[in-house]
Design an enzyme around this catalytic site. Structure first.
Site, PDB file in Angstrom:
ATOM      1  N   TYR A 104      -8.609  -0.526  -7.254  1.00 27.18           N
ATOM      2  CA  TYR A 104      -7.523  -0.042  -6.341  1.00 27.18           C
ATOM      3  C   TYR A 104      -7.919  -0.095  -4.835  1.00 27.18           C
ATOM      4  CZ  TYR A 104      -4.096   3.359  -4.920  1.00 27.18           C
ATOM      5  OH  TYR A 104      -2.964   4.015  -4.442  1.00 27.18           O
ATOM      6  N   ARG A 125      -6.597   1.528  -2.093  1.00 28.17           N
ATOM      7  CA  ARG A 125      -6.626   2.810  -1.348  1.00 28.17           C
ATOM      8  C   ARG A 125      -7.988   3.539  -1.722  1.00 28.17           C
ATOM      9  NH1 ARG A 125      -1.295   1.630  -2.257  1.00 28.17           N
ATOM     10  NH2 ARG A 125      -0.142   0.699  -0.596  1.00 28.17           N
TER      11      ARG A 125
END
Length: 864
Positions: free
Chosen positions: A302, A304
């Protein structure tokens, strides 16, 4: 066993998850947020403990209907949006929308940092519940941003101009850019001199090398006058050089930590010129899944995140790969660990490849060019961060200037040079040997000190203490101290992160908003505030300094982190914020306009009997008579105070009707706007503008067209310009340019148009610097059969329409832009079979054949 419904945000992610979970699951996409605050009103009941009023996001009705229908056919729902605040909020909103009174459907929350079979299956084997603290943090941020935007933006409208916006974090970013610009504008350069010598050994090897003057009389060589530089040059010219000492030391350099969101955006900008938004789009596609031949597969974790932590499994796999690929000496005794900044989400991982064995070389021919570039950065940084440090040997030679003929020197001079050599590459074996990096210019101190100059050179021959050197040339270079650099997108992201402003999910949007609002411009990666941006920042910084203060904004981020961890109630935080905010806002509004000034202008306007007809500009219609009536009505009701903007608008209207008014001059002086009348009276339209409008009378205009949601009506536009000129006002530069284009567009209807060009001050195509477009468009007139239009996404690409559009634009502007000419050349190349003499045309105008691209499993043809 019944079906299970899984809801993610995007179709790409849904496809990848569906492949992993199999036929027992139905995977659907919500397309992001499904509920939000309303667009046209505040949507927050401040009196009721900041209760938000959520509405369905525009365009999501069909999606919600589909999700509800799918839920009825399933036994349970798994909410699987991204593992961050926004994802948690999306999951909560979905749960609220799917609730029914008839049936209580089990809802589970699943999160994973990578979309791989192992991680996804583990998440679905261990579902959890929605983290309401995280949802509260997202709600608090959304409400904070809404309150600031809705309450502050109208202040900008009243004090500067309508349509401007302020943002809680966006305006702080603008402030950093504007403050840097002020430093640059206020900077006063100072002269300084860099002095040195080009020398060589008197025995082999006799390759020349440069020395820098480092010390004078055992003090730092700080030369700030031409007189001192000349004195030093004169004394050195009588001197010889002798090696004083040579020092050798080994420097250990450790790899940087794996990427987080901010450093990945910085790397994308620094290495490849990607905007943060573009970097995140590429990273999103790598995360959600790329087709490797057996369906979509997630390639990175991921993207972020603000944590540099790594899972034990990932580290173990990486160490095994390093051992196999580079050898045991490249693996440290224990795994390298890196410390995240305070407040980072420790549960998240850094951005890394999901499978270290998928090397960048293995991804060539599979990933698109830009995707491969970003994947390579991520892969190299991850592998490098688990390798042993590099060892670099630095040799520094110190050389004395010895006075000639045994004379006693007036001063002592010490020269220095340093050369570095990598003796063990360590992590550089994966990331590549690092070249010296260009650093951002430092902000000068109050004394205007010169930036530090390096002593580093590429190589240094073997030297011994006491060895004489031959001076080939005494070096002297006059320089000036430089102002600090403007921010690039990368350095602004770094500054925001260092100041604790914003979070990983917001950096790209902040920069995009500043650009969209035309508060900044970007040229060659450099951000420069526009005049509008400087004006907005000037107002916000002076009137709402406390709100748009870097420290205060960072404290808000810390409060949001506390809400997420359960240490602080979100409504308590908002109440404390709003108490401060209301005080700042009231102070910024300033005193209301004196009603007597409004009354004075309304009185002076009473004699007006002939009002101009309403004028339409864009989507708005301006009606002077109605505006004056609305001001009178507001005055009569006495409920709402007047703003400075209203007073100024009323005064401008009065100026437009000055020929019907007798007491305007004294009235304008009485309200303190005498200068405005002088300005309006001197703002007269150009004679050439009046002439252009005259020759356009009676022309037959094209039918209005709509492009990208906007209506373009030539006749209405010319009418609005005519009304402005008849009112005695000049046109803006952009309006004059638009009028020129229209005159040339309809030139075929104007009698004696070519003879009128000079009188109308229109560009002559014969004098245009664009010598390419005319011949290329003429060549395309030979095309008898155009390709059928092609639809990509929502856009349709039609070669014939594009050709006609370029032809019209050349007729109107006398030149096409560089980008349009490039597109025109590609169009000519595409239809080369139908163009006589194409080879000669291609040679004359440098129409190059496209490079061949190789795709996985097959050769790619011509890009056209």
């Amino acid at each position: 066993m019944g079906k299970k419904l899984v809801i993610v945000e995007s179709p790409a992610k849904a496809k990848t998850i569906n492949k992993i979970l199999g036929k027992d699951y139905i995977v659907k996409a919500s397309m992001g947020h499904v509920r939000d605050l309303p667009v046209r009103n505040l949507g927050v009941d401040i009196e009721k403990n900041f209760e938000p009023k959520y509405v369905m996001v525009t365009g999501r009705k069909a999606i919600i209907t589909e999700l509800k229908k799918a839920a009825k056919e399933c036994d349970s729902v798994y909410l699987a949006p991204d593992p961050d605040r926004e994802g948690e909020a999306i999951a909560w909103h979905l749960q609220e929308l799917l609730k029914t009174k008839k049936r209580e459907l089990p809802c589970y929350r699943v999160t994973y940092n990578e979309i791989t079979p192992r991680a996804v299956k583990e998440a679905f084997d261990n579902p959890t519940e929605i983290d309401h603290h995280r949802v509260d943090a997202q709600q608090a941020r959304r409400i904070l941003d809404r309150i600031v935007g809705y309450k502050v933006s109208p202040l900008l409208w009243s004090r500067l101009q309508r349509g401007l916006s302020a943002g809680r974090v966006q305006s702080v970013a603008l402030r950093l850019i504007c403050e840097r610009e002020k430093l640059i504008l206020d900077f006063v350069p100072e002269d300084y001199w860099i002095m040195g010598a080009r020398a060589r050994k008197v025995i082999v090897p006799m390759d020349p090398f440069d020395l820098k003057l480092a010390r004078i009389d055992d003090q730092k060589a700080d030369i700030k006058s031409a007189e001192l530089a000349a004195e030093i040059s004169s004394e050195l010219s009588e001197s010889t050089l002798k090696v004083k000492q040579v020092n050798t030391r080994t420097v250990t350099r450790r790899s940087k930590p794996p990427y987080i969101t901010s450093t990945l955006q910085q790397a994308g900008s620094s290495f490849y010129g990607f905007s943060p938004a573009r970097t995140m789009r590429i990273a999103q596609s790598l995360y959600e899944g790329v087709n490797l031949g057996e369906g979509p597969t997630g390639l990175i974790t991921y993207m972020r995140t603000d944590s540099v932590s790594l899972s034990k499994d990932a580290v173990d796999e990486c160490r095994a790969y390093i051992d196999k690929t580079f050898g045991g000496e490249y693996i440290p005794g224990k795994p390298n660990a890196y410390k995240s900044r305070s407040g980072a989400q420790a549960a998240h991982e850094a951005v890394r490849p999901t499978d270290v064995s998928r090397t960048p070389d293995a991804m060539k021919g599979i990933l698109e060019k830009d995707d491969l570039k970003l994947y390579t950065l991520i892969w190299q940084r991850f592998v490098a961060c688990q390798m042993t440090p590099a060892k670099i040997e630095q040799r520094t030679a110190e050389v004395d200037a010895v006075a000639g003929d045994g004379a006693s020197p007036k001063h002592t001079y010490l020269f220095r040079a340093t050369a570095s050599e990598v003796i063990f590459p360590g992590y550089m074996k994966a990331s590549g040997v690092e070249a010296p990096k260009a650093v951002e210019k430092p902000t000068p101190d109050k004394a205007g000190a010169a930036p530090a100059e390096t002593d580093d050179i590429d190589s240094l021959p073997p030297l011994t203490e006491g060895e004489p050197l031959e001076c080939l040339e005494w070096l002297s270079e006059a320089k000036q101290t430089q102002p600090p650099s403007r921010f690039s997108e990368a350095s602004l992201v770094r500054a925001l992160e260092e100041n604790g402003v914003g979070r990983p999910s917001t950096y790209a949007q902040i920069l995009s908003t500043l650009n969209t609002r035309k508060y900044v411009t970007k040229e060659k990666r450099t951000l420069t505030p526009t005049e509008l941006g400087m004006s907005v920042n000037g107002f916000l910084s002076s009137e709402l300094e406390g709100l748009f203060n870097v420290t205060f904004t960072a404290s808000m981020e810390e409060a949001l982190d506390k809400i997420e961890s359960g240490e602080l109630e979100w409504t308590t935080m908002l109440a404390e914020f709003y108490e401060q905010f209301a005080g700042w806002l009231e102070k910024a509004k300033g005193p209301p306009v004196d009603i007597e000034k409004i009354q004075a202008l309304l009185t002076v306007l009473e004699p007006v009997t002939e009002w101009k007809p309403p004028q339409k500009q864009g989507r708005r219609t301006y009606d002077d008579h109605k505006f004056v009536d609305s001001i009178q009505e507001q005055l009569t009701e006495g409920k709402k105070p007047f703003t400075d903007r209203q007073l100024l608008a009323l005064a401008r209207v009065a100026c437009q009707y000055r020929t019907q008014l007798t007491d305007l001059k004294s009235a304008m002086a009485g309200v303190g706007l005498a200068d405005l009348l002088i300005e309006v009276e001197s703002d007269k339209p150009l004679d050439s503008t009046t002439k252009k409008l005259e020759v356009m009378e009676g022309l037959k205009f094209a039918e209005p067209v709509e492009r990208n949601g906007r209506k373009y009506d030539d006749e209405a536009f010319v009418g609005s310009l005519r009304g402005r000129v008849e009112g005695g006002r000049s046109l803006t530069e952009n309006q004059r340019k638009a009028l020129d284009r229209l005159v040339m567009k309809y030139g075929s209807q104007i009698e004696g148009f070519e003879a009128l060009r000079a009188e109308l001050e229109l560009p002559d195509p014969a004098n245009s610097e664009d010598k390419e477009s005319g011949p290329l468009l003429a060549a395309l007139k030979n095309v008898a059969e155009w390709n059928a239009p092609v639809k990509r996404g929502k856009r349709e690409f039609n070669d014939e329409s594009f050709f006609q559009s370029l032809s019209e634009q050349l007729e109107q502007k006398a030149a096409l832009s560089e980008r349009q000419r490039s597109a025109l050349k590609r169009l000519v190349r595409r239809y080369r079979e139908q163009i006589p003499g194409y080879e000669a045309l291609a040679e004359e105008f440098e129409i190059k054949e496209p490079a061949k691209k190789k795709k996985a499993g097959a050769d790619a043809g011509d890009e056209d």
